[in-house]
Design a protein around this motif. Structure first.
Motif, PDB file in Angstrom:
ATOM      1  N   ARG A 180       0.868  -1.179   0.000  1.00  0.00           N
ATOM      2  CA  ARG A 180       0.000   0.000   0.000  1.00  0.00           C
ATOM      3  C   ARG A 180       0.904   1.228   0.000  1.00  0.00           C
ATOM      4  NH1 ARG A 180      -5.194  -1.436   2.012  1.00  0.00           N
ATOM      5  NH2 ARG A 180      -5.845   0.540   1.134  1.00  0.00           N
ATOM      6  N   LEU A 181       0.311   2.406  -0.200  1.00  0.00           N
ATOM      7  CA  LEU A 181       1.131   3.612  -0.276  1.00  0.00           C
ATOM      8  C   LEU A 181       0.406   4.848   0.225  1.00  0.00           C
ATOM      9  CD1 LEU A 181       0.413   5.627  -3.003  1.00  0.00           C
ATOM     10  CD2 LEU A 181       0.775   3.389  -4.009  1.00  0.00           C
ATOM     11  N   VAL A 182       1.209   5.833   0.557  1.00  0.00           N
ATOM     12  CA  VAL A 182       0.741   7.178   0.877  1.00  0.00           C
ATOM     13  C   VAL A 182       1.341   8.089  -0.182  1.00  0.00           C
ATOM     14  CG1 VAL A 182       0.783   9.068   2.548  1.00  0.00           C
ATOM     15  CG2 VAL A 182       0.625   6.695   3.354  1.00  0.00           C
ATOM     16  N   PRO A 183       0.503   8.753  -0.996  1.00  0.00           N
ATOM     17  CA  PRO A 183       1.026   9.617  -2.061  1.00  0.00           C
ATOM     18  C   PRO A 183       1.323  11.035  -1.568  1.00  0.00           C
ATOM     19  CG  PRO A 183      -1.342   9.453  -2.261  1.00  0.00           C
ATOM     20  CD  PRO A 183      -0.947   8.598  -1.095  1.00  0.00           C
ATOM     21  N   GLN A 184       2.374  11.167  -0.763  1.00  0.00           N
ATOM     22  CA  GLN A 184       2.768  12.481  -0.259  1.00  0.00           C
ATOM     23  C   GLN A 184       3.297  13.369  -1.395  1.00  0.00           C
ATOM     24  OE1 GLN A 184       6.265  12.980   2.524  1.00  0.00           O
ATOM     25  NE2 GLN A 184       4.559  13.031   3.972  1.00  0.00           N
ATOM     26  N   CYS A 185       3.932  12.766  -2.375  1.00  0.00           N
ATOM     27  CA  CYS A 185       4.443  13.477  -3.547  1.00  0.00           C
ATOM     28  C   CYS A 185       3.265  13.982  -4.389  1.00  0.00           C
ATOM     29  CB  CYS A 185       5.318  12.530  -4.364  1.00  0.00           C
ATOM     30  SG  CYS A 185       5.734  13.113  -6.019  1.00  0.00           S
ATOM     31  N   SER A 186       3.284  15.234  -4.755  1.00  0.00           N
ATOM     32  CA  SER A 186       2.167  15.806  -5.521  1.00  0.00           C
ATOM     33  C   SER A 186       2.027  15.170  -6.902  1.00  0.00           C
ATOM     34  CB  SER A 186       2.326  17.321  -5.642  1.00  0.00           C
ATOM     35  OG  SER A 186       3.532  17.654  -6.307  1.00  0.00           O
ATOM     36  N   PHE A 187       3.121  14.765  -7.521  1.00  0.00           N
ATOM     37  CA  PHE A 187       3.042  14.130  -8.846  1.00  0.00           C
ATOM     38  C   PHE A 187       2.361  12.769  -8.749  1.00  0.00           C
ATOM     39  CE2 PHE A 187       4.472  11.769 -12.539  1.00  0.00           C
ATOM     40  CZ  PHE A 187       4.346  12.704 -13.560  1.00  0.00           C
ATOM     41  N   VAL A 188       2.744  11.978  -7.745  1.00  0.00           N
ATOM     42  CA  VAL A 188       2.123  10.662  -7.544  1.00  0.00           C
ATOM     43  C   VAL A 188       0.645  10.838  -7.197  1.00  0.00           C
ATOM     44  CG1 VAL A 188       2.128   8.558  -6.136  1.00  0.00           C
ATOM     45  CG2 VAL A 188       4.298   9.567  -6.898  1.00  0.00           C
ATOM     46  N   ARG A 189       0.340  11.790  -6.325  1.00  0.00           N
ATOM     47  CA  ARG A 189      -1.056  12.054  -5.932  1.00  0.00           C
ATOM     48  C   ARG A 189      -1.893  12.443  -7.152  1.00  0.00           C
ATOM     49  NH1 ARG A 189      -0.028  14.781  -1.776  1.00  0.00           N
ATOM     50  NH2 ARG A 189       0.108  16.816  -2.753  1.00  0.00           N
ATOM     51  N   ALA A 190      -1.382  13.321  -7.995  1.00  0.00           N
ATOM     52  CA  ALA A 190      -2.113  13.745  -9.200  1.00  0.00           C
ATOM     53  C   ALA A 190      -2.284  12.579 -10.173  1.00  0.00           C
ATOM     54  CB  ALA A 190      -1.389  14.905  -9.874  1.00  0.00           C
ATOM     55  N   PHE A 191      -1.270  11.731 -10.293  1.00  0.00           N
ATOM     56  CA  PHE A 191      -1.372  10.560 -11.178  1.00  0.00           C
ATOM     57  C   PHE A 191      -2.514   9.660 -10.715  1.00  0.00           C
ATOM     58  CE2 PHE A 191      -0.560   6.242 -12.468  1.00  0.00           C
ATOM     59  CZ  PHE A 191      -0.214   6.379 -13.803  1.00  0.00           C
ATOM     60  N   ILE A 192      -2.578   9.400  -9.421  1.00  0.00           N
ATOM     61  CA  ILE A 192      -3.632   8.526  -8.884  1.00  0.00           C
ATOM     62  C   ILE A 192      -5.000   9.164  -9.071  1.00  0.00           C
ATOM     63  CG2 ILE A 192      -4.555   7.479  -6.776  1.00  0.00           C
ATOM     64  CD1 ILE A 192      -1.566   7.054  -5.946  1.00  0.00           C
ATOM     65  N   GLU A 193      -5.102  10.477  -8.924  1.00  0.00           N
ATOM     66  CA  GLU A 193      -6.381  11.154  -9.162  1.00  0.00           C
ATOM     67  C   GLU A 193      -6.823  10.992 -10.611  1.00  0.00           C
ATOM     68  OE1 GLU A 193      -5.772  15.171  -7.817  1.00  0.00           O
ATOM     69  OE2 GLU A 193      -5.749  14.559  -5.707  1.00  0.00           O
ATOM     70  N   ARG A 194      -5.890  11.012 -11.549  1.00  0.00           N
ATOM     71  CA  ARG A 194      -6.206  10.838 -12.972  1.00  0.00           C
ATOM     72  C   ARG A 194      -6.419   9.369 -13.353  1.00  0.00           C
ATOM     73  NH1 ARG A 194      -1.835  14.138 -13.315  1.00  0.00           N
ATOM     74  NH2 ARG A 194      -0.588  12.521 -14.316  1.00  0.00           N
ATOM     75  N   HIS A 195      -5.940   8.455 -12.512  1.00  0.00           N
ATOM     76  CA  HIS A 195      -6.034   7.013 -12.774  1.00  0.00           C
ATOM     77  C   HIS A 195      -6.612   6.325 -11.534  1.00  0.00           C
ATOM     78  CE1 HIS A 195      -2.912   8.497 -15.548  1.00  0.00           C
ATOM     79  NE2 HIS A 195      -3.473   7.641 -16.379  1.00  0.00           N
ATOM     80  N   PRO A 196      -7.932   6.423 -11.351  1.00  0.00           N
ATOM     81  CA  PRO A 196      -8.546   5.912 -10.117  1.00  0.00           C
ATOM     82  C   PRO A 196      -8.410   4.409  -9.911  1.00  0.00           C
ATOM     83  CG  PRO A 196     -10.218   6.613 -11.695  1.00  0.00           C
ATOM     84  CD  PRO A 196      -8.885   7.041 -12.243  1.00  0.00           C
ATOM     85  N   GLU A 197      -7.967   3.686 -10.927  1.00  0.00           N
ATOM     86  CA  GLU A 197      -7.745   2.250 -10.748  1.00  0.00           C
ATOM     87  C   GLU A 197      -6.632   1.962  -9.731  1.00  0.00           C
ATOM     88  OE1 GLU A 197      -5.431   3.306 -14.608  1.00  0.00           O
ATOM     89  OE2 GLU A 197      -7.232   3.989 -13.590  1.00  0.00           O
ATOM     90  N   TYR A 198      -5.867   2.987  -9.355  1.00  0.00           N
ATOM     91  CA  TYR A 198      -4.825   2.825  -8.342  1.00  0.00           C
ATOM     92  C   TYR A 198      -5.263   3.304  -6.965  1.00  0.00           C
ATOM     93  CZ  TYR A 198      -1.695   1.781 -12.196  1.00  0.00           C
ATOM     94  OH  TYR A 198      -1.094   1.198 -13.293  1.00  0.00           O
ATOM     95  N   ALA A 199      -6.460   3.846  -6.833  1.00  0.00           N
ATOM     96  CA  ALA A 199      -6.928   4.429  -5.569  1.00  0.00           C
ATOM     97  C   ALA A 199      -6.955   3.413  -4.432  1.00  0.00           C
ATOM     98  CB  ALA A 199      -8.303   5.069  -5.758  1.00  0.00           C
ATOM     99  N   GLU A 200      -7.206   2.136  -4.755  1.00  0.00           N
ATOM    100  CA  GLU A 200      -7.286   1.120  -3.696  1.00  0.00           C
ATOM    101  C   GLU A 200      -5.940   0.894  -2.996  1.00  0.00           C
ATOM    102  OE1 GLU A 200      -6.191  -2.091  -6.941  1.00  0.00           O
ATOM    103  OE2 GLU A 200      -7.842  -0.662  -6.988  1.00  0.00           O
ATOM    104  N   LEU A 201      -4.850   1.351  -3.597  1.00  0.00           N
ATOM    105  CA  LEU A 201      -3.537   1.204  -2.981  1.00  0.00           C
ATOM    106  C   LEU A 201      -3.257   2.252  -1.902  1.00  0.00           C
ATOM    107  CD1 LEU A 201      -1.371   0.611  -6.193  1.00  0.00           C
ATOM    108  CD2 LEU A 201      -2.270  -1.121  -4.614  1.00  0.00           C
ATOM    109  N   VAL A 202      -4.060   3.309  -1.895  1.00  0.00           N
ATOM    110  CA  VAL A 202      -3.804   4.456  -1.027  1.00  0.00           C
ATOM    111  C   VAL A 202      -4.339   4.212   0.377  1.00  0.00           C
ATOM    112  CG1 VAL A 202      -4.263   6.918  -0.658  1.00  0.00           C
ATOM    113  CG2 VAL A 202      -3.810   6.040  -2.975  1.00  0.00           C
ATOM    114  N   VAL A 203      -3.519   4.514   1.354  1.00  0.00           N
ATOM    115  CA  VAL A 203      -3.934   4.496   2.756  1.00  0.00           C
ATOM    116  C   VAL A 203      -3.715   5.894   3.332  1.00  0.00           C
ATOM    117  CG1 VAL A 203      -3.478   2.042   3.097  1.00  0.00           C
ATOM    118  CG2 VAL A 203      -1.692   3.686   3.601  1.00  0.00           C
ATOM    119  N   GLU A 204      -4.451   6.192   4.382  1.00  0.00           N
ATOM    120  CA  GLU A 204      -4.272   7.483   5.051  1.00  0.00           C
ATOM    121  C   GLU A 204      -2.964   7.478   5.813  1.00  0.00           C
ATOM    122  OE1 GLU A 204      -6.276  10.204   4.825  1.00  0.00           O
ATOM    123  OE2 GLU A 204      -7.298   9.033   3.292  1.00  0.00           O
TER     124      GLU A 204
END
Length: 95
Positions: free
Chosen positions: A69-93
């Protein structure tokens, strides 16, 4: 143009090679099974060529393959996941 993304655990990052040339990395801090992605950098000569997106996509795919799992602290990674919601399940708080 060929891309190769490999994890470099010693440096806590995933690195991308473009036609065998080092083109960039996305860094993380390991927190058990969770990786906190902190920074993504693509060398200037490889920008605006889709290298950053290829790097992040392959990195997230590798995290998914090993059940991480991951935390997208990096703004580029966070924006990528927002544009590609198929990766959202990997995100944890963040803890």
């Amino acid at each position: 143009m060929s891309f190769l993304v490999e994890e470099n655990p010693a440096k806590h990052r995933f690195e991308i090679l473009v036609d065998d040339a080092f083109a960039g990395f996305t860094a993380y801090i390991p927190r058990g099974e969770v990786l906190v992605f902190t920074h993504t950098e693509v060398r200037p000569e490889f920008q605006d060529m889709g290298v950053g997106a290829a790097l992040v996509r392959a990195s997230l795919d590798q995290v998914r393959e090993r059940g991480g799992r991951l935390v997208p602290q990096c703004s580029f990674v966070r924006a990528f996941i927002e544009r590609h919601p198929e990766y959202a399940e990997l995100v944890v708080e963040p803890a």
